[in-house]
Design an enzyme around this catalytic site. Structure first.
Site, PDB file in Angstrom:
ATOM      1  N   ASP A 120      -1.676  -0.395  -6.187  1.00  0.00           N
ATOM      2  CA  ASP A 120      -2.200   0.622  -5.274  1.00  0.00           C
ATOM      3  C   ASP A 120      -2.721   1.815  -6.082  1.00  0.00           C
ATOM      4  OD1 ASP A 120      -2.384   1.777  -2.471  1.00  0.00           O
ATOM      5  OD2 ASP A 120      -1.127   3.281  -3.447  1.00  0.00           O
TER       6      ASP A 120
ATOM      7  N   ALA B 225       0.846  -1.195   0.000  1.00  0.00           N
ATOM      8  CA  ALA B 225       0.000   0.000   0.000  1.00  0.00           C
ATOM      9  C   ALA B 225       0.880   1.242   0.000  1.00  0.00           C
ATOM     10  CB  ALA B 225      -0.901  -0.016   1.240  1.00  0.00           C
ATOM     11  N   CYS B 226       0.279   2.392  -0.290  1.00  0.00           N
ATOM     12  CA  CYS B 226       0.970   3.666  -0.196  1.00  0.00           C
ATOM     13  C   CYS B 226       1.592   3.775   1.204  1.00  0.00           C
ATOM     14  CB  CYS B 226      -0.026   4.803  -0.418  1.00  0.00           C
ATOM     15  SG  CYS B 226       0.655   6.437  -0.191  1.00  0.00           S
ATOM     16  N   PRO B 227       2.826   4.216   1.368  1.00  0.00           N
ATOM     17  CA  PRO B 227       3.742   4.790   0.374  1.00  0.00           C
ATOM     18  C   PRO B 227       4.702   3.790  -0.244  1.00  0.00           C
ATOM     19  CG  PRO B 227       4.633   5.138   2.547  1.00  0.00           C
ATOM     20  CD  PRO B 227       3.386   4.308   2.726  1.00  0.00           C
ATOM     21  N   GLY B 228       4.401   2.491  -0.193  1.00  0.00           N
ATOM     22  CA  GLY B 228       5.308   1.463  -0.698  1.00  0.00           C
ATOM     23  C   GLY B 228       5.799   1.693  -2.118  1.00  0.00           C
TER      24      GLY B 228
END
Lengths: 141, 83
Positions: free
Chosen positions: B48, B21-24
């Site tokens: 995402d 998920a963000c910020p991945g």
């Protein structure tokens, strides 16, 4: 292009707010911002070595009864723990973490080695004010 | 660039951020762009939704060329040229 600067006053020591701070920090790191974090009051407790990443010792700022659901979701979404967020940001950009001397003492932390190894120094409030005055972005979390 | 053109691109590096998920995906892009040379092509795989807006803006800000996006079943591929 000169890198932008961000100063964060991290008052909160709750799981949800620390995670939010970690996400924001990641965005700042992706942007090569120069970041100074001043860890105040409850934040300094979370930074104690014996607390840090241990969710059993941290509560939620909101919806405390949903803590386990929150933790389960983070795991399922492969979201890092707050300490891992901070660590990764430090690897990617210039992040300095300053522990407020007063806050440290409140929780029994007098020396830098009382805190997780991410902390860079123990400082006074004057340094924070100067940093906040000069920063492009200033956050209080 | 059109999806057809993007599919034909010679990619220099691909990072797979699917399932994060963000910020991945943004952090994976940030790390990967540091490992390639100016003018080389980076492809980021993501599932995402926020990435679709995040990465083009990040590219513009950091001086990289955002080339476009290709939709695949369950994920998408974002292409950029390092500036």
């Amino acid at each position: 292009m000169e890198n932008k600067t961000m100063t964060m006053a991290l008052f909160s020591g709750s799981l949800d707010k620390l995670t939010a701070a970690g996400v924001i920090l990641s965005g700042a790191a992706a942007d090569d911002m120069e970041v100074d974090i001043y860890v105040l009051m409850q934040g300094a407790r979370a930074f104690k070595k014996e607390i840090g990443d241990n969710p059993d010792k941290l509560s939620m700022a909101e919806n405390p009864d949903l803590k386990q659901e929150f933790l389960n979701s983070l795991e399922q979404l492969k979201v890092k723990t707050w300490v891992e967020f901070f660590r990764e940001a430090k690897e990617l950009t210039n992040v300095k973490i300053h522990i407020c001397g007063l806050a440290g003492k409140i929780w029994g932390g007098e020396k830098l080695e009382d805190f997780v190894d991410l902390a860079d120094d123990i400082c006074g409030i004057g340094e924070y004010i100067t940093s906040a005055q000069e920063a492009d972005v200033h956050l209080f979390i | 660039m059109t999806p057809e053109e993007l599919k034909e691109l010679q990619v220099d590096k691909t990072v797979d951020a699917r399932g994060t998920a963000c910020p991945g995906p943004l952090l994976e892009a940030k790390k990967a762009i540091g490992t390639i040379d100016s003018g080389q092509i980076l492809e980021v795989l993501s599932s995402d939704e926020g990435t679709k807006k995040d990465l083009p803006k990040w590219c513009t800000k950091k001086g990289h060329d955002y080339l476009g996006i290709v939709e695949e079943p369950g994920y998408f591929r974002v292409f950029m040229k390092k500036g």
